[in-house]
Design a protein around this motif. Structure first.
Motif, PDB file in Angstrom:
ATOM      1  N   SER A  99       0.734  -1.151  -0.082  1.00  0.00           N
ATOM      2  CA  SER A  99       0.074  -0.041   0.145  1.00  0.00           C
ATOM      3  C   SER A  99       0.822   1.345  -0.036  1.00  0.00           C
ATOM      4  O   SER A  99       0.307   2.321  -0.489  1.00  0.00           O
ATOM      5  N   ASP A 142      -7.601  -9.435  -2.448  1.00  0.00           N
ATOM      6  CA  ASP A 142      -8.429  -8.385  -3.055  1.00  0.00           C
ATOM      7  C   ASP A 142      -9.382  -7.892  -2.288  1.00  0.00           C
ATOM      8  O   ASP A 142      -9.794  -8.068  -1.105  1.00  0.00           O
ATOM      9  N   GLU A 143     -10.038  -6.789  -2.828  1.00  0.00           N
ATOM     10  CA  GLU A 143     -11.180  -6.244  -1.965  1.00  0.00           C
ATOM     11  C   GLU A 143     -12.289  -7.185  -1.538  1.00  0.00           C
ATOM     12  O   GLU A 143     -12.917  -6.820  -0.861  1.00  0.00           O
ATOM     13  N   SER A 144     -12.759  -8.216  -2.589  1.00  0.00           N
ATOM     14  CA  SER A 144     -13.455  -9.338  -2.204  1.00  0.00           C
ATOM     15  C   SER A 144     -12.962 -10.112  -1.318  1.00  0.00           C
ATOM     16  O   SER A 144     -13.825 -11.225  -0.808  1.00  0.00           O
ATOM     17  N   GLY A 145     -11.843 -10.281  -0.781  1.00  0.00           N
ATOM     18  CA  GLY A 145     -11.340 -11.146   0.127  1.00  0.00           C
ATOM     19  C   GLY A 145     -10.403 -12.427  -0.576  1.00  0.00           C
ATOM     20  O   GLY A 145     -10.148 -13.424  -0.019  1.00  0.00           O
ATOM     21  N   SER A 202      -2.059  -3.944 -13.029  1.00  0.00           N
ATOM     22  CA  SER A 202      -2.183  -4.189 -11.446  1.00  0.00           C
ATOM     23  C   SER A 202      -2.961  -5.565 -11.162  1.00  0.00           C
ATOM     24  O   SER A 202      -3.394  -6.477 -11.915  1.00  0.00           O
ATOM     25  N   THR A 236      -4.786  -6.697  -8.764  1.00  0.00           N
ATOM     26  CA  THR A 236      -6.308  -6.725  -8.606  1.00  0.00           C
ATOM     27  C   THR A 236      -6.903  -6.994  -9.877  1.00  0.00           C
ATOM     28  O   THR A 236      -7.928  -7.830  -9.929  1.00  0.00           O
ATOM     29  N   GLN A 237      -6.487  -6.203 -11.079  1.00  0.00           N
ATOM     30  CA  GLN A 237      -7.322  -6.390 -12.227  1.00  0.00           C
ATOM     31  C   GLN A 237      -7.121  -7.982 -12.576  1.00  0.00           C
ATOM     32  O   GLN A 237      -7.872  -8.743 -13.193  1.00  0.00           O
ATOM     33  N   SER A 239      -9.613 -10.121 -10.710  1.00  0.00           N
ATOM     34  CA  SER A 239     -10.918  -9.537 -10.608  1.00  0.00           C
ATOM     35  C   SER A 239     -11.932 -10.566 -10.706  1.00  0.00           C
ATOM     36  O   SER A 239     -13.096 -10.384 -10.579  1.00  0.00           O
TER      37      SER A 239
END
Length: 520
Positions: free
Chosen positions: A65, A256-259, A355, A357-358, A361
């Motif tokens: 981060s 990621d943001e979804s875990g 990224s 994350t991409q 996803s």
């Protein structure tokens, strides 16, 4: 499994300015005059401060981060012998260029220390400071039981003032997997710990070691310490200079943001370690080891299971993603170093894989294998349908085969579903070539409306060949990426094809292509 984990307990030095707000159950211990030793068993309770140290690590650290920085932060530790050996957490010290140590809460005298050995799986490390006849903490004898009274000692929030909190043992012995460790024996307690308590001792009312604090969940007021038995078993080996379940990384599982698990993020590397020699760098994301997806559950469990199965001295295949250069790498620990591989998504116009994350996803990745266990690959978890039967081509070459998709029947019969096919054959080496294999895989694509930007070279650490990316296939305007390559060992030919209907699927294709493994 301890499923809800707060951030690990190394604290940034900048947080030392926020020292005033300590827990109401915290209290400070002065020296109380001359230190009192309890003999061969270590100091007594009143003199814990004399045997507890504060550690600041300086070196090359990269946060997912915050990016690169020099100071990893401050943690705690404690002496375990009169000649200056001390225990702390792996995540406090590994990768440090220099260590600064303060003993007895005395900030006027900075001590140097060296790292003796460490274990990322146990989150333990031994460091050595100069000295003789130093006061140290002895191990508790006898059982550790639920409701036993315990005290957490150390330097929370970077506070130079020695601090202790009081609690009881909630669970006397439980397994726990966290983003930065995987342990079979952990003590859960409610003696509150905060950032900076990492590596500090958990003791009983006699000042004897019950465990080493390493993790906590502030929301649920849960605190974890590595069990005395685990610590005692490892301490002597670490003190002798032998690493345990370690490749030399200071890392943590990233989600990621979804875990969904992304892999093991490398914060720093121990110089001269297996990871260092393999070419792993701070800021890399380790995605797979020996064909096993890493960090799939958001913990270090998969990584440590591979080390327990094969041993830290074994040659271990590894795949990684390097965000700094937007590249995938393949290589080995204790073998061939990492090398960049071809990014096949580059063959699709307007596609960026900038990224992690991409690239995940689609909801994270899982490792799947064919029926024989010969071929394995990482695919998005949403691709849950699989056909792992063998395939025989028109030349009578037998291929180990694996097809996986979100809808296997639709994938096999049209362009509406995403998926991947992986084929590998020893027999095809004698009567075929990567280019011929690619020609065979591309049959009928122009008639389906597919257009290509041309054939390109493909190379990774294990294979050399060609790849071609096709677009606008069929009524769904699907994308179809095909790799055909020969193992550099000369043992087999491999074909990997990925059908993609979105930019996320195209980004995932790089992970698929760069994770396929053939056990021939």
């Amino acid at each position: 499994m301890f499923t809800i984990i707060g951030r690990r307990f190394g604290v940034a030095v900048a947080a030392a300015t926020a020292l005033a707000l300590l827990s109401s159950c915290s209290f400070s211990l002065g020296t109380g005059g001359e230190p009192q030793s309890s003999g061969s068993g270590g100091v007594g309770f009143r003199d814990l401060q004399s045997a507890t140290i504060q550690i600041e690590a300086l070196g090359t650290f990269v946060s997912p981060s915050e990016g690169g920085y020099e100071a990893a932060g401050r943690g705690s530790g404690f002496l375990i012998s009169p000649d200056g050996y001390a225990l702390t957490n792996n995540h406090v010290v590994t990768g440090a260029g220099t260590l600064k140590v303060w003993r007895n809460g005395d900030q006027s005298k900075t001590l140097n220390a060296r790292i003796v050995a460490s274990s990322e799986c146990l989150d333990l490390a031994v460091v050595k400071i100069d000295g003789n006849d130093l006061l140290y903490i002895g191990f508790r004898e006898g059982s550790i039981s639920t409701a036993d009274e315990v005290y957490a000692a150390g330097f929370p929030l970077g506070d130079p003032t020695f601090t202790m909190t009081k609690g009881i043992v909630s669970k006397a012995d439980t397994p726990a997997d966290t983003p930065w460790a995987s342990l079979d024996h952990v003590i859960e307690h409610d003696a509150r710990i905060r950032g900076g308590n990492s590596g500090g001792p958990l003791v009983d009312p006699d000042g004897k070691l019950v465990g080493v604090n390493y993790a906590g969940d502030e929301q649920h007021d849960t605190n974890l310490a590595i069990h005395r038995d685990e610590v005692q078993k490892a301490a002597q080996e670490l003190q002798s200079g032998k690493n345990i379940l370690s490749l030399g990384i200071n890392g943590e599982a990233l989600v990621d943001e979804s875990g969904a698990g992304l892999g093991i993020w490398v914060n720093s590397i121990a110089s001269g370690s297996a990871a260092d020699k393999a070419g792993v760098e701070p800021g890399d994301l380790l995605t797979s080891m020996e064909g096993v997806s890493l960090g799939s559950d958001g913990t270090l469990a998969d990584y440590c299971s591979v080390l327990q199965t094969h041993g830290q001295e074994s040659t271990l295949a590894v795949e990684a993603y390097r965000p700094s250069s937007d590249s995938y790498l393949r290589g080995q620990f204790n073998g061939d170093p990492l090398k960049p591989t071809t990014t096949v998504s580059s063959g699709i116009s307007g596609t960026s894989n900038s990224s992690t994350t991409q690239a995940t996803s689609a909801g994270g990745f899982t490792t799947v294998t064919d029926n024989s266990g010969t071929v394995s690959v990482d695919v998005p978890t949403a691709w849950s349908q699989l056909d792992g039967t063998e395939f025989v081509d028109e030349k009578n070459n037998r291929f180990y085969g694996l097809e996986v998709s979100s809808d296997i029947e639709q994938y096999k019969n049209g362009w509406g579903a995403v998926g991947a096919s992986i084929l590998a054959s020893e027999e095809a080496v004698t009567n075929s070539s990567p280019e011929e294999l690619l020609n065979w895989a591309a049959q009928g694509l122009p008639e389906a409306g597919c257009s290509s930007r041309g054939r390109m070279d493909y190379q990774d650490a294990l294979h050399t060949g060609f790849f071609e990316a096709w677009e606008n296939c069929g009524p769904d305007k699907a994308k179809y990426i095909v790799v055909a390559a020969k193992a550099d060992s000369g043992r087999y030919l491999a074909l990997v094809a990925v059908q993609a209907n979105s930019e996320a699927d195209v980004a995932a294709a790089d992970r698929v292509v760069n994770s396929f493994s053939v056990g021939l």
